[in-house]
Design an enzyme around this catalytic site. Structure first.
Site, short mmCIF file in Angstrom:
data_model
loop_
_atom_site.label_atom_id
_atom_site.label_comp_id
_atom_site.label_asym_id
_atom_site.label_seq_id
_atom_site.Cartn_x
_atom_site.Cartn_y
_atom_site.Cartn_z
N ARG A 21 0.81 -1.23 0.00
CA ARG A 21 0.00 0.00 0.00
C ARG A 21 0.84 1.28 0.00
O ARG A 21 0.31 2.38 -0.05
CB ARG A 21 -0.95 -0.03 1.22
CG ARG A 21 -2.03 -1.09 1.12
CD ARG A 21 -2.65 -1.43 2.47
NE ARG A 21 -1.83 -2.35 3.25
CZ ARG A 21 -2.12 -2.78 4.47
NH1 ARG A 21 -3.23 -2.35 5.06
NH2 ARG A 21 -1.32 -3.61 5.12
N TYR A 106 5.86 -5.05 15.37
CA TYR A 106 5.81 -4.92 13.91
C TYR A 106 6.74 -3.80 13.48
O TYR A 106 6.75 -2.72 14.08
CB TYR A 106 4.37 -4.60 13.47
CG TYR A 106 3.38 -5.76 13.61
CD1 TYR A 106 3.78 -6.99 14.10
CD2 TYR A 106 2.05 -5.60 13.24
CE1 TYR A 106 2.87 -8.04 14.22
CE2 TYR A 106 1.13 -6.64 13.36
CZ TYR A 106 1.56 -7.86 13.85
OH TYR A 106 0.67 -8.90 13.97
N ALA A 384 33.38 41.99 -0.57
CA ALA A 384 32.33 41.35 -1.38
C ALA A 384 32.92 40.63 -2.59
O ALA A 384 33.87 41.12 -3.20
CB ALA A 384 31.34 42.41 -1.83
#
Ligand code: UD1
Ligand code: MG
Length: 462
Positions: A21, A106, A384
């Site tokens: 599923r 499980y 920069a």
């Protein structure tokens, strides 16, 4: 047999199913909840019960499952044909000591509380299986617990085999069962596959035991969401949200300010110091250690790192495998990659990438730069658009920048290269040779001035 074996607990984890599923090629127990496979959650939970052994029944996607968990100390049991949960347990039983108590869990029910499992195990005894049940508002898909008039459990009926009255039962089988191994072997011998799915259901052993005159010890779980199974992607998504809400709740209780507990995702081990604030849409992945007074603004992802005290992470940062020192200001839009280590008071600003580099105290790289494979001293200012050119197409090379260096904007430092303490690099330079201490380096074309040069004019015919 020694009292020690009689008392001992062995866990059987059922992890052989395909997970039809889920509509996926990945075996179900490898699907991830909070960044870890379902099976990892289950194993962590059962190990808290200190069992003598953990047996994992695997089958579908055998190689993938085993290799994902190769370092785990568990006993792997191959169920080559998946003929149902009862068949899976039967396959495992020869590996268990007949006098042990078995707890069956499980692999697709990842978030059970070990305290409740411990109590369940205690409730089981010779000739008395113990079953964990839950009341669900929406029991769809689960096996229903059928009780007798006196209230004791009579059997479990699977959804596909249930009649309309049974489908209205809201008490479900969580899948957690404890029993003596020798009892399990006897009961499972009598379980057949005459049902809608033509499978040997583990759940049928309850009716077999009841028919034998055994009393079934049953416990109802307090927090039903904690025993929800994952059979579909919908289940997985709902359980993820449940898990994340719960974790956020724990951090709130510890004093972390979380602006919206519904918009925080935490995966693995993550620890916060005092007075931390986390804004929305933050993903934190452990191992992650966050110091005191850390402020994480919106939309950042932080993985496998340590974040020092009073660090401010502005929006949209990605930080991974880094050690950020105290009082740093990072971002917005910074990317800090593995191997980065910063001392205190470091600023790494917008659109800056730092990789495998050490940055000294008070150093600033505030705009649009790449610093890689570098050692940068303290008090350095990187302007920069500075690039450490660390890669020659084949090898990576180091850049070493001393203390109090100033690197002007739009410069490239071609590694391997060293800038001595106090060096200055003029803006727009391409630095190919080492710069001694306290020296200005200019590596750019000289500016030319051409007088009376006019821009081309458009002709009327153009
Ligand atoms: C099962 C229970 C159901 C319970 C629900 C709780 C049975 C028959 N039904 O249904 O009563 O309410 O869990 O979540 O047990 N597996 C194997 N080998 C197999 C078949 C399954 O190892 O041959 C493993 C799966 O990998 C999975 C677990 O057993 O981890 C449960 O199987 P699943 O098919 O998910 O059962 P459910 O339909 O959820
Ligand atoms: Mg299931």
């Amino acid at each position: 047999m020694s009292a020690q074996v009689e008392q001992s607990l062995e866990v059987i984890v059922l992890a052989a199913g395909k997970g039809t599923r889920m509509y996926s090629d990945l075996p179900k127990v490898l699907h991830e909840l909070a960044g870890e496979p379902l099976l990892a959650h289950v194993l962590r939970c059962v190990k808290q019960l200190s069992p003598r052994a953990v047996h994992v029944v695997y089958g579908h996607g055998a190689e993938a499952v085993r290799s994902r968990f190769q370092s785990e100390k568990v006993n792997w049991i191959l169920q080559s044909e998946q003929q149902g949960t009862g068949h899976a347990v039967k396959t495992a039983l020869p590996s268990l000591h007949p006098d042990s108590k078995a707890l069956i869990v499980y692999g697709d029910v990842p978030l059970a509380d070990p305290v409740e499992l411990s109590a369940l195990t205690e409730a089981a005894d010779a000739g008395r299986p113990a079953l964990l049940t839950a009341k669900l508002d929406n029991p769809n898909g689960y096996g229903r617990v059928v009780r007798m008039e006196n209230g004791s459990v009579r059997r479990i009926v699977e959804q596909k085999d249930a009649g309309s009255a049974e489908l209205r039962i809201t008490e479900v089988n969580t899948g957690f069962v404890a029993a003596k191994v020798s009892d399990l072997a006897r009961w499972l011998e009598r379980v057949d596959n005459c049902n809608a799915q033509k499978e040997y259901y583990l759940t049928d052993l309850i009716a077999v035991a009841a028919n034998e005159g055994c009393a079934i010890a049953d416990k109802q779980v307090l927090d039903a969401a904690s025993v929800q199974g994952v059979n579909s992607k919908t289940d997985l998504a709902l359980l993820e949200r449940y898990y994340q809400r719960k974790r956020a709740g724990t951090y709130l209780q510890q004093g972390v300010t979380i602006i919206d507990p519904g918009r925080l995702d935490v995966r693995g081990e993550v620890a916060f110091g005092c007075d931390c604030v986390v804004d929305v849409n933050v993903v934190l992945q452990g191992p992650l250690q966050i110091g005191d007074g850390v402020y994480i603004e919106a939309n950042s992802i932080i993985r496998r790192s340590t974040i020092g005290d009073h660090v401010h992470i502005k929006p949209h940062c990605v930080i991974e495998g880094a050690a950020i020192g105290p009082k740093a200001i990072i971002g917005p839009f910074a990317r800090i990659r593995p191997g980065t280590k910063t001392a205190d008071d470091v600023h790494i600003g917008n659109f800056v990438e730092v990789k495998n580099s050490a940055l000294g105290s008070g150093t600033k790289v505030n705009h649009l730069s790449y610093v890689g494979d570098s050692t940068v001293g303290s008090g350095v200012n990187i302007g920069a658009g500075v690039i450490t050119c660390n890669y020659d197409g084949k090898y990576k090379h180091q850049t070493q920048i001393g203390d109090n260096v100033f690197v002007g904007s739009d410069s490239q430092l071609i590694a391997p290269v060293k800038l001595g303490d106090g060096a200055i690099v003029g803006a727009g330079s391409t630095i190919t040779h080492d710069v001694p201490a306290d020296t200005l380096a200019l590596g750019r074309a000289k500016q030319k001035l051409v007088k009376s040069r006019r821009r081309p004019q458009k002709k009327d015919s153009d």
